[in-house]
Design an enzyme around this catalytic site. Structure first.
Site, PDB file in Angstrom:
ATOM      1  N   GLY A  71       0.809  -1.218   0.000  1.00 35.95           N
ATOM      2  CA  GLY A  71       0.000   0.000   0.000  1.00 35.95           C
ATOM      3  C   GLY A  71       0.838   1.262   0.000  1.00 35.95           C
ATOM      4  N   GLY A 118       0.281  -5.715   1.039  1.00 33.44           N
ATOM      5  CA  GLY A 118      -0.702  -5.849  -0.022  1.00 33.44           C
ATOM      6  C   GLY A 118      -0.097  -6.279  -1.342  1.00 33.44           C
ATOM      7  N   GLU A 141       3.107  -4.574   8.850  1.00 33.67           N
ATOM      8  CA  GLU A 141       2.110  -3.551   9.169  1.00 33.67           C
ATOM      9  C   GLU A 141       1.943  -3.271  10.659  1.00 33.67           C
ATOM     10  OE1 GLU A 141       1.384  -5.396   5.266  1.00 33.67           O
ATOM     11  OE2 GLU A 141       1.538  -6.240   7.271  1.00 33.67           O
ATOM     12  N   ASP A 149      -3.010  -7.353   6.755  1.00 35.38           N
ATOM     13  CA  ASP A 149      -4.244  -7.240   5.974  1.00 35.38           C
ATOM     14  C   ASP A 149      -4.143  -7.915   4.611  1.00 35.38           C
ATOM     15  OD1 ASP A 149      -2.437  -5.394   4.877  1.00 35.38           O
ATOM     16  OD2 ASP A 149      -4.025  -3.978   4.356  1.00 35.38           O
TER      17      ASP A 149
END
Length: 387
Positions: A71, A118, A141, A149
């Site tokens: 991300g 991601g 993260e 995630d």
């Protein structure tokens, strides 16, 4: 063979070569980070090609020295003062994640360089994921006040023992050999052979899984993790990371660090203690829940966590973590709350609270409606981002 390059100036390139479809993540100067435009284009291509009888094999790769660094942290940080500025990209990413995991055509990821967070979710779920000696994977993260995630609360929680808890909480990096050994990649191909493999797959012009596998195996080599790999420390990891709380995990890890031959623990422990207490607590609970959840349940939960964390309903740690890591680069975040003792259970419960049904991530339950539930058709699409 006929070849069509779609939107060659885009952040994602799509090529149609007879029965083969090639996706190139095309933001090399930004390590192919994921933006709303990237996710939208990926979803557009994948839906189109899944419905195209002529498309049989989909290959995804990154341009430059990264596959994808995940991300776009600056995007999240820049939107910190605007309510739900990143809601669209979050919704689209988790929705897309379900379709990548369940895709109907044969997929191959050619993973050179950085593949994190991601970005790694575009690699690990593929039928075939090919890594090299330059591949670097991590899910870091939690350290910046976020959570594991993009499907990784499900993926990591299903690794042997408590390896998933370890990777999620510590953000430990894995190289190509370790990824294959851990089952997070299928094949190891030396970097110097990667472009030849790509050409071979394109010339194969088929999505037959056995044929694709055989083609990859022509270039693949057998590998084992190095002696010092964390994968060879699983008995210690299982002992420590099976504990019920982050505080107990750290305490157990501290005990192991005092024993002879466990020098590898100290830097890992140091990183854990520097991480966001809130991020660690949310991540551990999410991973533990992932063990008992289906993929759709995990993705829906991750979407809630992401939105609630970005809304800073219990803490602004995610923005402080991004500031310290990528904006000011002082690596001196000031967490709030500052310690695990100050992060109450009731606060963590808040972040996990379900949304109203129509505001949940809409993952289609029936195959005939498999591409339903898009962001554009959700109530969120009519929301206005406000300062």
């Amino acid at each position: 063979m006929a070849q069509e390059v779609v939107n060659s100036d885009e952040v994602v390139l799509g090529e149609e070569i007879d029965h083969v479809r090639l996706i190139t993540l095309n933001r090399p100067r930004h390590l192919n980070v994921i933006s709303s435009k990237v996710v939208s284009l990926l979803a557009e291509y994948l839906e189109k090609w899944e419905k195209d009888d002529k498309a049989e094999l989909v290959i995804i790769k990154g341009s430059g020295r990264a596959f994808s660094a995940g991300g776009d942290l600056k995007m999240f940080y820049d939107g910190r003062n605007s309510k739900d500025s990143c809601l669209e990209v979050a919704y689209r990413m988790y929705w897309l994640g379900y379709h990548i995991h369940t895709y109907k055509k044969t997929q191959v990821a050619l993973v050179h360089g950085i593949s994190m967070g991601g970005g790694a979710s575009l690699m690990v779920p593929m039928k075939f994921s090919v890594v090299t000696e330059k591949t670097v994977f991590a899910t870091p993260e939690a350290s910046i006040g976020f959570h594991t995630d993009c499907g990784f609360s499900y993926i990591l929680s299903h690794l042997p023992g408590h390896l998933g808890d370890f990777f999620a909480l510590t953000g430990a990096r894995l190289n190509g050999k370790e990824l294959v050994a851990a089952g997070l990649a299928t094949h190891f191909v030396p970097l110097e052979k990667l472009s030849d493999l790509e050409k071979r797959l394109i010339s194969l012009n088929s999505g037959d899984e056995n044929a694709v596998k055989a083609a990859i195996e022509e270039f693949a080599v057998e590998v084992q993790p190095d002696e010092e790999s964390v994968l060879n420390k699983q008995s210690i990891i299982d002992e420590c990371f099976s504990k019920d709380t982050v505080a107990e995990i750290i305490k157990s890890f501290e005990v192991e660090a005092t024993k002879e031959g466990n020098g590898w623990i100290s830097p890992v422990l140091k990183g854990l203690k520097r991480s966001s207490p809130t991020g660690l607590r949310i991540t551990l609970r999410s991973i533990r829940e992932g063990r008992k959840q289906t993929l759709p349940e995990s993705l829906k939960k991750e979407f809630r966590l992401t939105i609630n964390i970005l809304r800073a309903i219990i803490s602004e740690d995610v923005y402080e973590g991004i500031r310290a890591l990528t904006i000011d680069k002082d690596n001196a975040p000031k967490w709030n709350p500052p310690s695990l003792d100050n992060v109450g259970d009731e606060k963590i419960d808040q972040v996990f609270q379900p949304f109203e049904e129509d505001l949940e991530l809409q993952i289609p339950e029936k195959e005939e409606h498999r591409w339903d539930g898009k962001y554009d058709n959700s109530p969120y699409a009519s929301f206005k981002v406000t300062d």
